[in-house]
Write a protein that holds these residues in place. Structure first.
Motif, PDB file in Angstrom:
ATOM      1  N   VAL A  51       1.803  10.603  -4.067  1.00  0.00           N
ATOM      2  CA  VAL A  51       0.960   9.793  -4.949  1.00  0.00           C
ATOM      3  C   VAL A  51       1.295   8.306  -4.804  1.00  0.00           C
ATOM      4  O   VAL A  51       0.406   7.464  -4.758  1.00  0.00           O
ATOM      5  N   GLN A  52       2.584   7.976  -4.716  1.00  0.00           N
ATOM      6  CA  GLN A  52       2.980   6.575  -4.539  1.00  0.00           C
ATOM      7  C   GLN A  52       2.437   6.010  -3.240  1.00  0.00           C
ATOM      8  O   GLN A  52       1.960   4.872  -3.200  1.00  0.00           O
ATOM      9  N   ASP A  53       2.508   6.795  -2.176  1.00  0.00           N
ATOM     10  CA  ASP A  53       1.962   6.346  -0.892  1.00  0.00           C
ATOM     11  C   ASP A  53       0.464   6.070  -1.005  1.00  0.00           C
ATOM     12  O   ASP A  53      -0.034   5.058  -0.500  1.00  0.00           O
ATOM     13  N   GLN A  54      -0.244   6.964  -1.672  1.00  0.00           N
ATOM     14  CA  GLN A  54      -1.689   6.782  -1.864  1.00  0.00           C
ATOM     15  C   GLN A  54      -1.971   5.527  -2.688  1.00  0.00           C
ATOM     16  O   GLN A  54      -2.880   4.758  -2.383  1.00  0.00           O
ATOM     17  N   MET A  55      -1.176   5.308  -3.724  1.00  0.00           N
ATOM     18  CA  MET A  55      -1.363   4.130  -4.577  1.00  0.00           C
ATOM     19  C   MET A  55      -1.110   2.844  -3.803  1.00  0.00           C
ATOM     20  O   MET A  55      -1.800   1.852  -3.992  1.00  0.00           O
ATOM     21  N   GLU A  56      -0.097   2.858  -2.946  1.00  0.00           N
ATOM     22  CA  GLU A  56       0.196   1.675  -2.132  1.00  0.00           C
ATOM     23  C   GLU A  56      -0.955   1.367  -1.184  1.00  0.00           C
ATOM     24  O   GLU A  56      -1.298   0.197  -0.977  1.00  0.00           O
ATOM     25  N   LEU A  57      -1.549   2.402  -0.618  1.00  0.00           N
ATOM     26  CA  LEU A  57      -2.698   2.201   0.272  1.00  0.00           C
ATOM     27  C   LEU A  57      -3.869   1.581  -0.480  1.00  0.00           C
ATOM     28  O   LEU A  57      -4.605   0.765   0.068  1.00  0.00           O
TER      29      LEU A  57
END
Length: 101
Positions: A51-57
Motif C-alpha cells: 500500500v505504501q508503494d502504491q501511495m508513493e506512486l
C-alpha cells in the motif's frame, strides 16, 4: 484445502490499511472497518509495504507516526505564548481585585 483469497476482500483490506496510513488513526480505522484493532494490525503486516508503494506512486501523503523536531518546536512555542498570555491575564485580574478592595 488451502485458503483462497478473494480479490474483493483483499482490495477492501488494502483500502483500510491505506486509510490507517493516511490518518494515523488505527483504532478509528478499525472501528470504521468493523474489525478488532488486532485484525487491522494483521492486515497492516500483510499489506503495508504494498500500500505504501502504491501511495508513493500516486504521490499521496502518509502521516508520519512520530512528529518531527520542527513540529515539537512549533507546539512548544505556541504553548509558551499561550502560557504567557494567561499569566498576563491573571496578573491583570489580580491587580483589578487589589484596586477594588
Amino acid at each position: 484445502m488451502a485458503k483462497s483469497k478473494i480479490e474483493i476482500f483483499e482490495d477492501l483490506k488494502k483500502k483500510y490499511v491505506r486509510m490507517a496510513l493516511e490518518t494515523n488513526k488505527y483504532a478509528t480505522t478499525a472501528k470504521a472497518a468493523g474489525v478488532h484493532p488486532d485484525t487491522l494490525r494483521k492486515w497492516m503486516k500483510e499489506y503495508e509495504t504494498e500500500v505504501q508503494d502504491q501511495m508513493e506512486l500516486e504521490g499521496a501523503n502518509i502521516t508520519p507516526v512520530e512528529p518531527t523536531e520542527k513540529e515539537y518546536k512549533n507546539k512548544y512555542e505556541l504553548a509558551m505564548k499561550l502560557l504567557g498570555e494567561k499569566e498576563l491575564e491573571v496578573a491583570v485580574l489580580k491587580d483589578v481585585l487589589k484596586k477594588s478592595n
